[in-house]
Design a protein around this motif. Structure first.
Motif, mmCIF file in Angstrom:
data_model
loop_
_atom_site.group_PDB
_atom_site.id
_atom_site.type_symbol
_atom_site.label_atom_id
_atom_site.label_comp_id
_atom_site.label_asym_id
_atom_site.label_seq_id
_atom_site.Cartn_x
_atom_site.Cartn_y
_atom_site.Cartn_z
ATOM 1 N N ALA A 128 0.836 -1.206 0.000
ATOM 2 C CA ALA A 128 0.000 0.000 0.000
ATOM 3 C C ALA A 128 0.869 1.254 0.000
ATOM 4 C CB ALA A 128 -0.895 -0.005 1.239
ATOM 5 N N ASP A 129 0.269 2.352 -0.444
ATOM 6 C CA ASP A 129 0.972 3.634 -0.455
ATOM 7 C C ASP A 129 0.784 4.380 0.862
ATOM 8 O OD1 ASP A 129 1.742 3.843 -3.441
ATOM 9 O OD2 ASP A 129 -0.346 3.205 -3.449
ATOM 10 N N ILE A 130 -0.436 4.278 1.405
ATOM 11 C CA ILE A 130 -0.748 5.068 2.604
ATOM 12 C C ILE A 130 -1.545 4.223 3.597
ATOM 13 C CG2 ILE A 130 -1.835 7.209 3.463
ATOM 14 C CD1 ILE A 130 -1.739 8.245 0.536
ATOM 15 N N LEU A 131 -1.167 4.331 4.868
ATOM 16 C CA LEU A 131 -1.946 3.729 5.955
ATOM 17 C C LEU A 131 -2.490 4.875 6.791
ATOM 18 C CD1 LEU A 131 -2.809 1.435 7.936
ATOM 19 C CD2 LEU A 131 -0.512 1.536 8.904
ATOM 20 N N VAL A 132 -3.814 4.941 6.927
ATOM 21 C CA VAL A 132 -4.421 5.994 7.752
ATOM 22 C C VAL A 132 -4.965 5.327 9.010
ATOM 23 C CG1 VAL A 132 -6.182 7.802 7.869
ATOM 24 C CG2 VAL A 132 -5.093 7.276 5.671
ATOM 25 N N ILE A 133 -4.475 5.737 10.176
ATOM 26 C CA ILE A 133 -4.963 5.169 11.436
ATOM 27 C C ILE A 133 -5.816 6.224 12.122
ATOM 28 C CG2 ILE A 133 -4.294 4.243 13.691
ATOM 29 C CD1 ILE A 133 -1.783 3.123 12.484
ATOM 30 N N LEU A 134 -7.112 5.953 12.216
ATOM 31 C CA LEU A 134 -8.016 6.913 12.869
ATOM 32 C C LEU A 134 -8.241 6.482 14.304
ATOM 33 C CD1 LEU A 134 -10.695 7.601 10.108
ATOM 34 C CD2 LEU A 134 -8.670 8.944 10.692
ATOM 35 N N THR A 135 -8.082 7.447 15.203
ATOM 36 C CA THR A 135 -8.155 7.111 16.619
ATOM 37 C C THR A 135 -8.822 8.247 17.376
ATOM 38 O OG1 THR A 135 -6.771 6.427 18.469
ATOM 39 C CG2 THR A 135 -5.740 7.942 16.930
ATOM 40 N N GLN A 136 -8.544 8.332 18.690
ATOM 41 C CA GLN A 136 -9.226 9.340 19.492
ATOM 42 C C GLN A 136 -8.331 10.470 19.956
ATOM 43 O OE1 GLN A 136 -12.234 7.835 22.234
ATOM 44 N NE2 GLN A 136 -13.341 8.606 20.482
ATOM 45 N N VAL A 137 -7.157 10.533 19.379
ATOM 46 C CA VAL A 137 -6.281 11.701 19.612
ATOM 47 C C VAL A 137 -5.817 12.214 18.255
ATOM 48 C CG1 VAL A 137 -5.405 11.210 21.945
ATOM 49 C CG2 VAL A 137 -4.330 10.126 19.970
ATOM 50 N N ASP A 138 -5.248 13.410 18.263
ATOM 51 C CA ASP A 138 -4.873 14.044 16.992
ATOM 52 C C ASP A 138 -3.643 13.423 16.344
ATOM 53 O OD1 ASP A 138 -6.926 15.800 16.983
ATOM 54 O OD2 ASP A 138 -5.814 17.442 17.920
ATOM 55 N N GLY A 139 -2.942 12.592 17.098
ATOM 56 C CA GLY A 139 -1.727 11.985 16.543
ATOM 57 C C GLY A 139 -0.780 11.648 17.668
ATOM 58 N N LEU A 140 0.495 11.607 17.336
ATOM 59 C CA LEU A 140 1.535 11.286 18.313
ATOM 60 C C LEU A 140 2.010 12.569 18.989
ATOM 61 C CD1 LEU A 140 3.803 9.349 19.421
ATOM 62 C CD2 LEU A 140 5.115 9.996 17.397
ATOM 63 N N PHE A 141 2.114 12.538 20.312
ATOM 64 C CA PHE A 141 2.621 13.698 21.052
ATOM 65 C C PHE A 141 4.017 13.392 21.587
ATOM 66 C CE2 PHE A 141 -1.763 14.566 20.638
ATOM 67 C CZ PHE A 141 -1.898 15.940 20.688
ATOM 68 N N ASP A 142 4.745 14.455 21.899
ATOM 69 C CA ASP A 142 6.118 14.241 22.371
ATOM 70 C C ASP A 142 6.169 13.747 23.812
ATOM 71 O OD1 ASP A 142 5.305 16.575 23.538
ATOM 72 O OD2 ASP A 142 7.084 17.742 23.006
ATOM 73 N N ARG A 143 5.026 13.781 24.495
ATOM 74 C CA ARG A 143 4.901 13.180 25.826
ATOM 75 C C ARG A 143 3.426 12.878 26.037
ATOM 76 N NH1 ARG A 143 6.426 19.041 28.075
ATOM 77 N NH2 ARG A 143 7.158 19.055 25.949
ATOM 78 N N ASP A 144 3.044 12.344 27.173
ATOM 79 C CA ASP A 144 1.640 12.046 27.433
ATOM 80 C C ASP A 144 0.793 13.285 27.099
ATOM 81 O OD1 ASP A 144 -0.845 11.689 28.600
ATOM 82 O OD2 ASP A 144 -0.043 10.488 30.250
ATOM 83 N N PRO A 145 -0.201 13.164 26.184
ATOM 84 C CA PRO A 145 -0.942 14.343 25.733
ATOM 85 C C PRO A 145 -1.691 15.062 26.856
ATOM 86 C CG PRO A 145 -1.710 12.352 24.597
ATOM 87 C CD PRO A 145 -0.571 11.952 25.470
ATOM 88 N N SER A 146 -1.924 14.385 27.990
ATOM 89 C CA SER A 146 -2.607 15.069 29.090
ATOM 90 C C SER A 146 -1.643 15.965 29.886
ATOM 91 C CB SER A 146 -3.293 14.048 30.009
ATOM 92 O OG SER A 146 -2.317 13.194 30.539
ATOM 93 N N GLU A 147 -0.358 15.814 29.665
ATOM 94 C CA GLU A 147 0.625 16.667 30.369
ATOM 95 C C GLU A 147 0.655 18.055 29.743
ATOM 96 O OE1 GLU A 147 4.647 15.233 30.740
ATOM 97 O OE2 GLU A 147 3.911 13.238 31.274
ATOM 98 N N PRO A 148 0.761 19.095 30.574
ATOM 99 C CA PRO A 148 0.813 20.438 30.003
ATOM 100 C C PRO A 148 2.028 20.585 29.082
ATOM 101 C CG PRO A 148 1.065 20.493 32.411
ATOM 102 C CD PRO A 148 0.859 19.069 32.030
ATOM 103 N N GLY A 149 1.820 21.296 27.993
ATOM 104 C CA GLY A 149 2.939 21.560 27.088
ATOM 105 C C GLY A 149 3.196 20.457 26.079
ATOM 106 N N ALA A 150 2.390 19.380 26.128
ATOM 107 C CA ALA A 150 2.611 18.284 25.168
ATOM 108 C C ALA A 150 2.395 18.791 23.740
ATOM 109 C CB ALA A 150 1.669 17.124 25.467
ATOM 110 N N GLN A 151 3.305 18.492 22.878
ATOM 111 C CA GLN A 151 3.254 18.977 21.486
ATOM 112 C C GLN A 151 2.976 17.831 20.528
ATOM 113 O OE1 GLN A 151 4.096 22.110 20.220
ATOM 114 N NE2 GLN A 151 4.300 22.995 22.268
#
Ligand code: GLU
Length: 388
Positions: free
Chosen positions: A163-186
């Motif tokens: 395949a050319d593209i794999l789209v994974i739909l989930t309940q967050v906007d994507g991958l964050f640099d740390r736990d997304p609930s932590e302040p400042g997570a990008q």
């Protein structure tokens, strides 16, 4: 833009089942299939990997995801699967296309012949312009023999179909640099090397089986196969095309520009460890110049049980993983050969064989692009010199 592309879309249970009531989220299904119809009309080949059967079957068996055991989940999947697929079928008809169900098990992905048989079936459906909907056959799989999450399963399907593209739909906007609930997570918008993120992605969702970790592992498998992965929130109008068109936040994991062959990818990307061997220092050293035959004289210890045709992991004495290869012998046969160097394979096994445990053609030496697996701990690892 998507004309002629093969696109695998994975949707998680939390998007398909209401978390409290465990009933289908029809509005999401409509949104999704309308969007997939649009993609198909634009000339893309679309394959859907859908979770949801276990969550949607819970009410019928009177269970809750938080307390359900394996047998409950197997029964729930049997109840939820027809509900899910019937839903997909009816909604797809509204958008004027056909769907079909393909249920796979770990073995269908890990065994080469079954992998190719599955590929042929999916290809045939695509030729007939039918959208395959793929899920694990949860009803008959137990803990030891299941993939367990549809993230890695969808990556295997992407690899299978090149395949050319794999789209994974989930309940967050994507991958964050740390736990997304932590302040400042990008949000990480784009990346090519997933390894630094494996440590920050261990959370698991309550409905599905995956978390961000399995999504990153999936993206890694896909990228080695030359497929780009987009991870995005599923709750959106036009959930897939809006991501493909870059209209909203998501994480994009770039494809490796020089993917290995389909055979090498299949060999190296494993969902479960079938078994492993530890080889002598000289053998380990020889891997530095590429794949090489492994004979019985190379083996120090064996961890099974595995069967002929399994892909096993090859370690050095220090515990670092060096290579993976398709074995010509079961773990019992390997043990018999390694422990009795003065007896012929014919004497030991009762049939004629060249005696090479793993040939160089059936082996991949690991490099930077592969994520090594830990050497299994003591249990089941038997020294060839120890007689028991
Ligand atoms: N196969 C499971 C199901 O249909 C889901 C696995 C996952 O959540 O990734 O419910």
């Amino acid at each position: 833009m998507v004309q002629g592309k093969t696109i695998v879309v994975k949707v998680g249970s939390s998007l398909l089942a209401n978390a409290e009531r465990l009933t289908p989220r029809w509005a999401f299904m409509h949104n999704l299939l309308e969007d997939l119809a649009r993609l198909r009309e634009s000339g893309a080949k679309v394959i859907l990997c859908s979770s949801g059967s276990v969550a949607l079957g819970m009410n019928m068996i009177g269970e809750r995801p938080e307390t359900a055991g394996l047998r409950d989940k197997q029964a729930a999947a049997a109840c939820g699967m027809p509900l899910l697929l019937n839903g997909y079928k009816q909604v797809a008809h509204e958008y004027n296309f056909e769907i079909a169900q393909v249920l796979v098990t770990l073995r269908d992905l890990e065994d080469r012949n079954r992998f190719l048989n599955t590929k042929n079936t999916v290809d045939r459906l695509l030729v007939a312009d039918i959208m395959p909907i793929i899920n694990e056959n949860d009803t008959i799989t137990t803990q030891e023999i299941r993939v367990g999450d549809n993230d890695r399963l969808s990556a295997k399907i992407a690899q299978m179909l090149q395949a050319d593209i794999l789209v994974i739909l989930t309940q967050v906007d994507g991958l964050f640099d740390r736990d997304p609930s932590e302040p400042g997570a990008q949000l990480v918008e784009e990346l090519s090397d997933v390894s630094p993120y494996l440590a920050v992605t261990e959370g698991v969702s309550s409905l599905g089986s995956g978390g961000m970790l399995t999504k990153i592992q999936a993206a890694h498998m896909a990228q080695n196969a030359g497929c780009e992965t987009l991870i995005a929130h599923g709750e959106y109008e036009q959930p897939v095309t809006s991501v493909l068109n870059g209209q909203r936040r998501h994480t994009r994991i770039l494809a490796n520009e020089r993917p290995e062959s389909a055979w090498a990818n299949w060999l190296s990307d494993r969902l479960q460890m079938a078994g492993s061997i530890v080889v002598k220092a000289e053998t380990a050293e020889a891997f530095k110049s590429g794949p090489r035959h492994i004979g019985r004289e190379d083996v120090l210890s064996i961890q099974g049980p595995y069967v002929k045709g399994d892909v096993i992991h090859i370690y050095g004495e220090s515990g670092s993983e060096l290579a993976r290869g398709l074995t010509n012998f079961s773990s019992d046969e390997t043990m018999a050969l390694a422990r009795n160097p003065s007896l012929s394979a014919m004497q030991l096994l009762g049939y004629k064989t060249g005696g090479t445990l793993i040939t160089d053609k059936n082996m991949i030496v690991l490099d930077d692009r592969h994520l090594p697996w830990d050497l299994p701990s003591g249990e089941g690892m038997t020294d060839v010199t120890r007689l028991d």
